[in-house]
Scaffold this active site. Structure first.
Site, short mmCIF file in Angstrom:
data_model
loop_
_atom_site.label_atom_id
_atom_site.label_comp_id
_atom_site.label_asym_id
_atom_site.label_seq_id
_atom_site.Cartn_x
_atom_site.Cartn_y
_atom_site.Cartn_z
N ASP A 187 0.86 -1.17 0.00
CA ASP A 187 0.00 0.00 0.00
C ASP A 187 0.91 1.24 0.00
O ASP A 187 2.10 1.15 0.31
CB ASP A 187 -0.88 -0.05 1.26
CG ASP A 187 -1.71 1.19 1.45
OD1 ASP A 187 -2.40 1.59 0.51
OD2 ASP A 187 -1.67 1.76 2.56
N LYS A 192 -8.10 -5.66 -3.61
CA LYS A 192 -6.65 -5.76 -3.73
C LYS A 192 -6.23 -7.22 -3.84
O LYS A 192 -5.30 -7.56 -4.58
CB LYS A 192 -5.97 -5.09 -2.53
CG LYS A 192 -6.14 -3.57 -2.51
CD LYS A 192 -5.32 -2.91 -1.41
CE LYS A 192 -5.43 -1.39 -1.48
NZ LYS A 192 -4.56 -0.71 -0.50
#
Length: 268
Positions: free
Chosen positions: A16, A195
């Protein structure tokens, strides 16, 4: 905190950006840059995975001096190392217009539309100005002419408004993933976007086992990624629920948590 030393061989790292790769000053530390460059020289991909749009991510790759794929819009859009689109999933313009009309009628707050590499807004307030400052990007005036697909809507508002809006949208609309990425940020995407699914797609493409993958994150939209990969690290600055859900923690984003974890992994 009790940081565990993990023995494994890893072949890819997914990270991230905000609250993870970037420190509190929205910068990548020199130590972290050096570690990522070391991985790159060792042919270990370091892949950025973010809710951001491509323009809000690509300059980090330039800063890091690496060429790798990017997972944008939390998995809604994937670009290869040449910044070509290899996966795209969004919702219809008709759905976007329905959401927009509902939000404006009941809440009177700005709505951000994200379409591939474009950020469009219907009005600019302090929240939009702050987002522009953080990302270094300038939004366009909203114009959905010739748009076929919307990757994401973002609403930035007072946390009480965001809480009410989240509940009401979930009651009113189906087929969408609606979640807070911050107390004051509400993100809306197609329900199939995640994700984790993006990482699965890229690992299949790179022929890398999920057991050989390391990931880093700090917020709720990172949870599926952290749980999917061979070892998922929650940053020490993560949301409380993330720290409770992920057993393996590292140092905070202000303490080079990515570097700390990777230097406690034994691999090739």
């Amino acid at each position: 905190m009790g940081i565990e030393v993990i023995q494994m061989t890893y072949k890819c790292v997914f990270s991230d950006i905000d609250g993870t790769l970037l420190n509190s000053n929205h910068q990548i530390s020199e130590r972290t840059k050096n570690k990522i460059q070391e991985l790159y020289q060792s042919d270990i991909p370091f892949v950025l995975v973010s809710a951001r749009m491509p323009k809000g991510m690509s300059y980090f790759l330039d800063e890091l001096k690496i060429k790798e794929p990017m997972v944008c819009y939390s998995g809604g859009l994937i670009l290869d190392e040449n910044k070509e689109v290899i996966y795209s999933k969004g919702f219809s313009v008709e759905m976007a217009k329905r959401l927009f009309e509902y939000i404006k009628y009941y809440y009177q707050v700005p709505v951000s539309f994200y379409i591939e590499n474009r950020w469009m807004v219907d009005e600019i307030d302090e929240g939009i100005k702050e987002e522009s400052k953080i990302t270094g990007l300038t939004p366009e005036i909203l114009d959905l002419t010739n748009v076929q697909k919307v990757h994401k809507l973002l609403i930035i508002a007072d946390k009480n408004i965001i809480e009410q809006l989240e509940m009401s949208l979930k009651e009113k609309f189906t087929g969408l993933k609606i979640y807070k990425s911050k107390d004051t940020y509400l993100e809306i995407m197609d329900e199939s976007v995640s994700k984790a699914s993006a990482i699965q797609f890229l690992c299949d493409k790179m022929k890398i086992s999920l057991h050989q993958v390391v990931s880093f994150g700090d917020n709720y939209n990172d949870l599926d990624m952290l749980l999917l990969t061979g070892k998922g690290f929650a940053m020490a600055n993560s949301a409380k629920g993330v720290l409770e859900s992920i057993s393996t923690h590292t140092l905070s984003n202000d303490e080079d948590g990515i570097v700390y974890a990777l230097e406690n992994l034994v691999g090739e």
